[in-house]
Design a protein around this motif. Structure first.
Motif, PDB file in Angstrom:
ATOM      1  N   ALA A 120      -7.156  -1.235  -5.692  1.00 54.27           N
ATOM      2  CA  ALA A 120      -6.666  -0.882  -4.353  1.00 54.27           C
ATOM      3  C   ALA A 120      -7.737  -1.180  -3.299  1.00 54.27           C
ATOM      4  O   ALA A 120      -7.429  -1.716  -2.232  1.00 54.27           O
ATOM      5  N   PHE A 129       0.809  -1.219   0.000  1.00 54.55           N
ATOM      6  CA  PHE A 129       0.000   0.000   0.000  1.00 54.55           C
ATOM      7  C   PHE A 129       0.844   1.271   0.000  1.00 54.55           C
ATOM      8  O   PHE A 129       0.302   2.371   0.000  1.00 54.55           O
ATOM      9  N   GLY A 143      -6.612   2.636 -10.991  1.00 59.65           N
ATOM     10  CA  GLY A 143      -6.360   1.486 -10.133  1.00 59.65           C
ATOM     11  C   GLY A 143      -7.074   1.538  -8.791  1.00 59.65           C
ATOM     12  O   GLY A 143      -6.813   0.716  -7.917  1.00 59.65           O
ATOM     13  N   GLU A 144      -7.997   2.474  -8.639  1.00 62.86           N
ATOM     14  CA  GLU A 144      -8.684   2.637  -7.360  1.00 62.86           C
ATOM     15  C   GLU A 144      -9.485   1.395  -6.972  1.00 62.86           C
ATOM     16  O   GLU A 144      -9.499   0.979  -5.814  1.00 62.86           O
ATOM     17  N   VAL A 202      -1.239   4.748  -6.146  1.00 62.26           N
ATOM     18  CA  VAL A 202      -2.246   4.016  -6.910  1.00 62.26           C
ATOM     19  C   VAL A 202      -2.223   4.566  -8.338  1.00 62.26           C
ATOM     20  O   VAL A 202      -2.393   5.767  -8.547  1.00 62.26           O
TER      21      VAL A 202
END
Length: 86
Positions: free
Chosen positions: A44, A32, A40-41, A36
């Motif tokens: 994630a 993490f 790509g949210e 991102v």
């Protein structure tokens, strides 16, 4: 009955659980830490949900073992609660 606190001291404070949890925490932190990427949210968020699911599985495993220990009085003995009850 096994004295867990004594076991921890005998091993220098490092147990297999400590090692595994530290490795898992490091891997998740690293995963993490990266930005991102655009678009790509959703991935994630999916990865975050997976972390929470694994954490829930770990908690349930630990709680189930503790629940199994309590009828035998092992938890009360280790925590000193049995002495307080008397």
């Amino acid at each position: 009955m096994t004295n867990t606190r004594q076991h921890t001291r005998d091993t220098g404070g490092e147990t297999p659980v400590d090692t595994a949890m530290r490795a898992a925490a490091d891997a998740v932190t690293d995963a993490f830490a990266a930005p991102v990427p655009f678009g790509g949210e959703a991935d994630a968020l999916d990865q975050a949900v997976r972390v929470w699911q694994h954490a829930d599985t770990i908690r349930m495993s630990v709680l189930m073992r503790l629940v199994q220990m309590e009828p035998d009085g092992e938890l009360s003995e280790i925590t000193g609660y049995r002495t307080l009850q008397q």
